[in-house]
Design a protein around this motif. Structure first.
Motif, PDB file in Angstrom:
ATOM      1  N   GLN A  99      -1.290  -7.004  -9.885  1.00 25.13           N
ATOM      2  CA  GLN A  99      -2.621  -7.451 -10.296  1.00 25.13           C
ATOM      3  C   GLN A  99      -3.592  -7.497  -9.117  1.00 25.13           C
ATOM      4  O   GLN A  99      -4.741  -7.096  -9.246  1.00 25.13           O
ATOM      5  N   SER A 100      -3.129  -7.965  -7.983  1.00 24.69           N
ATOM      6  CA  SER A 100      -4.025  -8.042  -6.820  1.00 24.69           C
ATOM      7  C   SER A 100      -4.409  -6.645  -6.328  1.00 24.69           C
ATOM      8  O   SER A 100      -5.541  -6.431  -5.890  1.00 24.69           O
ATOM      9  N   GLU A 103      -7.073  -5.343  -8.715  1.00 18.94           N
ATOM     10  CA  GLU A 103      -8.360  -5.990  -8.420  1.00 18.94           C
ATOM     11  C   GLU A 103      -8.971  -5.430  -7.136  1.00 18.94           C
ATOM     12  O   GLU A 103     -10.189  -5.249  -7.056  1.00 18.94           O
TER      13      GLU A 103
END
Length: 133
Positions: A99-100, A103
């Motif tokens: 997820q990071s 992003e």
């Protein structure tokens, strides 16, 4: 007196047995439906994320090829987008930083759009209502 008690006792046993059977059947059906729905949702989300990453990488490559006199800062950001798209852990859906990293890639894309003055608006669903195939 014992005669009156016996049928109620048998009905109670039958009721609990039927209730337990219904519960187990419902649990089994729910489990199967949950697996099917989860599998479908996983494929959809995975395809959407893969498509998004491919878009960012391809967009950055095409901009880099087309821009001959780009500022070094823009070139560096485009190269970072390409590197981030190539290094994205597509084959490991349980990667702790998935997820990071996504992003981070989105942020770099927004940054390059800002540097180039490109609007990055997605078409709203109300604009597409009249389209049919």
């Amino acid at each position: 007196m014992v005669y009156n008690y016996f049928p109620d006792f048998m009905l109670t046993i039958y009721f609990y047995r039927s209730q337990n059977d219904g519960f187990e059947q419902g649990k089994s059906v729910g489990r199967n439906q949950g697996k099917t729905e989860g599998n479908r949702l996983g494929w959809e989300k995975g395809a959407a994320i893969g498509s998004e990453i491919g878009f960012y990488g391809g967009y950055a490559r095409s901009l880099l090829e087309e821009m001959q006199d780009a500022k070094p800062r823009v070139v560096k950001t485009l190269e970072r987008i390409i590197k981030a798209a190539e290094d994205f852990p597509l084959s490991d859906p349980l990667h702790p930083e998935l997820q990071s990293k996504l992003e981070e890639l989105r942020t770099k894309f927004k940054q390059v759009c800002s540097q180039l003055g490109i609007k990055q608006e997605a078409p709203s669903s109300s604009e597409n209502k009249g389209i049919s195939f």
